[in-house]
Design an enzyme around this catalytic site. Structure first.
Site, PDB file in Angstrom:
ATOM      1  N   TYR B  97       4.542   2.897 -16.805  1.00  0.00           N
ATOM      2  CA  TYR B  97       5.145   4.180 -17.164  1.00  0.00           C
ATOM      3  C   TYR B  97       5.113   4.408 -18.669  1.00  0.00           C
ATOM      4  CZ  TYR B  97       6.552   5.092 -12.415  1.00  0.00           C
ATOM      5  OH  TYR B  97       6.520   5.366 -11.078  1.00  0.00           O
ATOM      6  N   GLU B 196       4.424 -15.165   7.627  1.00  0.00           N
ATOM      7  CA  GLU B 196       3.972 -13.887   7.073  1.00  0.00           C
ATOM      8  C   GLU B 196       5.005 -12.764   7.243  1.00  0.00           C
ATOM      9  OE1 GLU B 196       0.307 -12.327   8.685  1.00  0.00           O
ATOM     10  OE2 GLU B 196       0.522 -10.428   7.619  1.00  0.00           O
ATOM     11  N   ASP B 248      -0.043 -13.588  11.256  1.00  0.00           N
ATOM     12  CA  ASP B 248      -0.681 -12.838  12.334  1.00  0.00           C
ATOM     13  C   ASP B 248      -2.102 -13.365  12.501  1.00  0.00           C
ATOM     14  OD1 ASP B 248       1.481 -11.188  12.723  1.00  0.00           O
ATOM     15  OD2 ASP B 248       0.720  -9.559  11.461  1.00  0.00           O
TER      16      ASP B 248
END
Ligand SMILES: Nc1ncnc2c1ncn2[C@@H]1O[C@H](COP(=O)(O)OP(=O)(O)OP(=O)(O)O)[C@@H](O)[C@H]1O
Ligand SMILES: [Mg+2]
Lengths: 660, 363
Positions: B97, B196, B248
């Site tokens: 920013y 995970e 997964d």
């Protein structure tokens, strides 16, 4: 189709050449001579019933399409009529919802009008038309279009059609309300009157009520008219849809070249047609028949045909049997005959295609209109045809979609069946990647910010079906389209290359003008030293002699600027040339010296030194949106934005004038 | 100012000096950085991790992108210098920013500024912490019988047992897990299970898996943050805990494992510091999908592409991975960890994990 044929055949006796009736049926029937028998039986099926069953054949297969088809038939006729009478077309199309799913469609033209006694037949009898026998390029061909609309209107809403027509300024207009006696395919005048109609000196207005659905998008009435406007830049089309008004202004006052009617060419003749011609012929001998009723048949050729068919050249045409006629047809295909004349064709022409495209596509502010290509006329099975291709690139056209394909046959837009069309197939064959458009897996419709226009004009456009929606895959036609596409594509590639080179240089500009000074400043700040000089770095990065042209167009004049900057490490001494018609010059400063086809300036620039020329030029939109700039006396590899001076610079450019 | 930070400033200044001199001598300014793709990672035998190889790319002001990057680099250098001088620090997001005010030097996405920070790490061989930059990424969660001391923001050492002193969501890993911040005090567990997804982590916690199987459970939160990987490595090296990764069964999860075990391509310059080469993958594998008849989803085009890319990724060149990736391409299916719930909520803790952990001789 057998049904179609017989019903219509029964109601229209002097059946002319009809391109929509598939010929094998004709042959079969004639051969076996059962037509009469069938006709007898089938008369009982009413035309309306036939129509109901076969409305897809005439383009009424969905509510959306029905509206488009109705407009199309009216507009095609209006344009045909105006062109034939050599009148610049002024068309108005109106669509208004009157009830749920029911629309009033009005199509009005300023054509020659239709004499009162013909009005009922034109609009109330299928297969009544003026173009059956005509071998020439026209939109209408079969004499079924507008009466089909009237019939469909009657079937879906039960309301009669209203026709208003006026043939001369001083005349009053005839107003006719009519419906069709579907049982006998006969017009039925419901009411007629003579009314005052001042809107136009002459012309015709057709009003029908139709059940349908009005949509926007690729397949819509608006789109149909927009595309019509592109390939008919001589027409002015006003479209009023539910109170909204769109005007497609005319882009030229020049009417298309009037087409000449030609006799059939032997290569294209089919048995049915030949038998009819033989029957009606006034010639006494078959060789005279061949010479007089076909194009490109000399005495020699006639003799060759007869001998190939083993028929006595002196035989009477009326005595030729069906078997002999068959032999004749085969013989005609074997003998070498000159291609048919092509003055029956009326291509749009490169200049007007560009104008038409520009007229309609300006909203996209395309960055480039590829010079359109009008191929030389060619022939398939004895039918002359001609292909034209145009292409538009860049600007606000969507970048990541398939290109838009605008297909036209005899100046009529084709909105449906894109996937089945020879035009699409030809486009899919081209290896677009090498021309600068995306094409996944190296075939198929390319993607990119482009529009491709293809126009096929012919005395007989071979459609894939009676609905006239897609051009059939005739090898000769695909070949011609392919050549036209590639010719355009080569221009496109050159343009893209040029743009890329320019982009590179523009990037470099940004680097040296915006970023390098900042880098110098910031790095000096961090290391705590004075800001270093950047000239040498700049010329190293650029290494070019930059020539740039910019222009703004407003009301017949261009406000333009040429900028030259020496971004090379050495100083440059050279000549700059700009191609400008002398009479277009309003003012130029500094003036330069008239030279060859334009103006010359002698320049001497130190590294990073620049030079500016401001020009005011007269011209039409597009004339000076780009300019040919040349340099001489400097190593051309360093030059960006100008080409080496061509050898013919001093030759006056021959003006190309289109002659009628 | 710490000595580390002082040295970091010096090497940052070297970069600016080189650019300054390029211009001063009339050259095109440029900067050399190692190529950061899978084609330029090599195996470091000594540390057992994948690191950047020897191919360097040049970022030069000759190209538009390069020129902008050089300018941004200078602005960033200046900013870091100021921060070190003023003894401040900022998050990567804050710096992004702040770059709004860097005119032509501003970034258009935080990815750009993050990756430039990584470039600077690579060139100077200092870490972003030395530049006073820290990630805003929140760290992972830990539950298990391990006790640590964490120096809190008041400078006071807090002792935390990650089983007894925490709520159900566990101990949150701070962004700095170096010794001066986090130290290990006590341990009563046999291995770390890095998980995970949050759903699976919570399932194991609820089922008491940590106590039943003497495991330290760690939630990776997708692609793990540096601090998570660093903590895993420290637990592995300093406490001798085996690390087992449970994700997964899809190509993206395979990459999560690879970054834990071998180092991520993006941060290969820090691999020896972040990667745990002895970490093992427990599942879900393509074989699991078949053996346990798990509910699956079809691989989409991107999945297939990712798998194919993995076949040529040097980090996956082991018999195990090649055969698993090929098997997945063959069955064209993927499965989530939570697909194991097909057999009931306890199946994963009572059957699947014990079976597989035994196979791996962890328990
Ligand atoms: N607006 C019009 N002005 C003058 N004549 C017209 C107009 N509309 C139709 N005609 C005449 O009526 C005839 C019949 O029109 P119709 O649309 O039914 O058939 P077509 O245009 O010849 O062929 P197609 O079936 O292919 O449209 C035309 O050939 C033309 O001579
Ligand atoms: Mg018509």
């Amino acid at each position: 189709m057998v049904l179609f044929l017989n019903v219509l055949g029964a109601c229209f006796s002097p059946c002319g050449r009809n391109v929509y009736i598939s010929m094998p049926y004709v042959q079969t029937m004639l051969n076996e001579n059962i037509a009469e028998v069938l006709a007898e039986r089938q008369k009982e099926i009413s035309v309306s019933e036939f129509f109901e069953r076969n409305k897809h054949v005439l383009g009424f297969d969905s509510p959306v399409k029905s509206l488009i088809t109705a407009v199309k038939e009216g507009v095609d006729n209006a344009l045909d009529a105006c062109e034939e009478a050599e009148i610049l077309p002024d068309l108005t199309v109106e669509i208004r919802k009157v009830e749920r799913n029911e629309y009033l469609i009005a199509i009005q033209d300023n054509g020659p009008g239709i004499v009162k006694r013909n009005i009922p037949k034109v609009f109330g009898q299928l297969l009544y038309g003026s173009r059956f026998h005509a071998i020439r390029q026209s939109r209408g061909q079969q004499g079924i279009g507008i009466s089909g609309v009237v019939m469909y209107s009657q079937l879906t809403t039960g309301r009669p059609a209203r026709i208003l027509s006026k043939t001369a300024k001083k005349m009053a207009a005839n107003e006719v309300f009519l419906s069709i006696d579907t049982k006998h395919n006969r017009p039925e005048v419901v009411k007629e009157d003579v009314v005052l109609w001042d809107e136009t000196e002459h012309g015709t207005r057709v009003e029908v009520y139709i059940k349908g659905r009005l949509l926007k998008g690729r397949q819509s009435v608006y789109e149909y008219l927009r595309r019509t406007a592109i390939v008919n830049p001589h027409a002015r089309i006003i479209y009023e849809e539910e109170g909204k008004k769109y005007i497609f202004e005319r882009a030229t006052d020049k009417l298309p070249k009037k087409t000449v009617e030609i006799r059939p060419h032997p290569y294209g003749v089919e048995l049915g047609t030949l038998l009819k011609m033989l029957k009606h012929s006034k010639n006494r001998q078959i060789n005279a028949f061949l010479m007089n009723e076909f194009s490109r048949v000399s005495a020699r050729v006639a003799e060759d045909i007869c001998s190939a068919a083993e028929i006595d050249p002196k035989k009477k045409p009326k005595e030729i049997s069906t078997d002999e006629a068959k032999k004749l047809v085969n013989a005609m295909k074997k003998v070498k005959i000159m291609a048919p004349p092509s003055d029956c064709l009326s291509p749009i022409g490169a200049h007007l295609i560009k104008k038409g495209l520009r007229n309609v596509l300006d909203e996209y502010s395309p960055e480039y209109y590829v010079p359109p290509i009008t191929r030389e006329p060619a022939v398939y099975s004895g039918n002359p045809f001609q292909v034209e291709v145009g292409m538009v690139y860049g600007g606000n056209l969507p970048k990541d979609q398939q290109v838009e394909i605008l297909r036209f046959a005899n100046r009529v837009p084709l909105l449906y069946q894109q996937g089945a069309c020879a035009i699409t197939h030809a486009i899919e064959r081209v290896k677009w990647k090498q021309y600068g458009l995306e094409q996944r897996s190296g075939k198929g419709i390319p993607a990119g910010p482009a529009i491709i226009l293809v126009h096929v004009a012919s005395t007989r456009v071979p459609f894939t079906s009676e609905a006239k929606e897609a051009v059939a895959d005739i090898p000769e036609i695909i070949e011609e389209i392919d050549k036209g596409l590639k010719e355009c594509a080569r221009h496109l590639r050159l343009h893209i290359k040029k743009q890329e080179k320019k982009k590179k240089v523009r990037d470099k500009f940004e680097i040296v003008q915006k970023i390098i000074p900042e880098i110098a400043k910031k790095s000096a700040e961090i290391v705590g030293k004075p800001v270093p000089p950047i000239d040498k770095t700049i010329t190293k990065i650029m290494g070019v002699l930059w020539v740039d042209y910019e222009s703004k167009y407003a009301k017949g004049a261009f406000d333009a600027k040429i900028t030259v900057i020496n971004y090379m490490e050495k100083k440059a001494k050279f000549s700059l040339y700009a191609e400008i018609e002398k009479e277009d010059i309003a003012s130029i400063s500094p003036e330069g010296t008239p030279d060859g086809r334009g103006i010359r300036w002698e320049l001497k620039l130190e590294p990073t030194e620049s030079f500016e020329i401001s020009l005011k030029l007269r011209g039409e939109r597009g004339d000076y949106s780009d300019m040919e700039l040349y340099t001489d006396g400097v190593n051309q590899v360093h030059v960006v934005g100008a080409e080496p001076l061509p050898g013919d610079w001093t030759l006056e450019k021959t003006k190309i004038v289109e002659v009628n | 100012m710490s000595a580390e930070s002082l040295n970091a400033v010096k090497s940052l200044e070297e970069i600016a000096k080189k650019i300054y001199e390029d211009i001063d001598k009339g050259r095109i300014p440029s900067m050399d950085i190692p190529v950061r793709t899978k084609n330029n990672i090599v195996f470091d035998i000594k540390h057992g991790v994948w690191k950047y190889g020897k191919s360097f790319g040049q970022r030069s002001a000759k190209k538009l992108d390069g020129a902008y990057m050089l300018l941004r680099t200078l602005y960033m250098l200046d900013f870091i210098k100021d921060m070190i001088r003023e003894n401040k620090s900022s998050t990567l997001r804050e710096m992004y920013y702040i770059s709004e005010g860097w005119k032509e030097g501003k970034f258009h996405a935080q990815d750009e500024s993050n990756s430039l920070v990584e470039d600077l790490e690579i060139i100077t061989r200092y870490m972003r912490e030395d530049f006073k930059l820290r990630p805003e990424e929140d760290g992972a969660r830990v539950i298990g019988n391990i006790t640590i001391d964490e120096v809190n923001r008041k400078g006071i050492k807090k002792r935390i047992n990650c089983r007894d002193d925490v709520g159900d969501s566990g101990y949150t890993v701070p962004y700095n897990v170096e010794k001066e911040k986090v130290s290990f005090v006590d341990l009563d567990a046999d291995f770390v299970l890095a998980i995970e997804t949050g759903g699976m982590f919570d399932r194991l916690v609820e089922n008491g898996f940590d106590e039943k199987e003497r495991a330290v459970l760690l939630h990776l939160k997708g692609q793990p943050a540096r601090s998570t990987r660093r903590l895993l490595k420290r637990m592995n090296e300093e406490l001798n805990l085996p690390v087992v990764v449970f994700t997964d069964g899809d190509p993206w999860s395979f990459r999560i494992f690879a970054s834990v075990a071998y180092g991520a391509i993006k941060t290969a310059h820090l691999s020896e510091y972040l990667a745990t080469p002895t970490a093992e993958f427990i599942g879900v594998t393509a074989s699991d999908i078949l053996n346990y008849e798990l509910p699956t989803d079809k691989l989409n085009d991107r999945d297939v592409e990712a798998l194919k890319a993995e076949l040529s990724d040097p980090r996956f060149q082991t018999d195990f991975w090649i055969s698993e990736i090929k098997a997945m391409l063959e069955i064209k299916k993927k499965a989530e960890q939570q697909a194991l719930a097909k057999y009931g909520l306890n199946y994963v803790t009572d059957t699947y994990l014990p079976e597989k952990l035994q196979e791996m001789s962890i328990i």
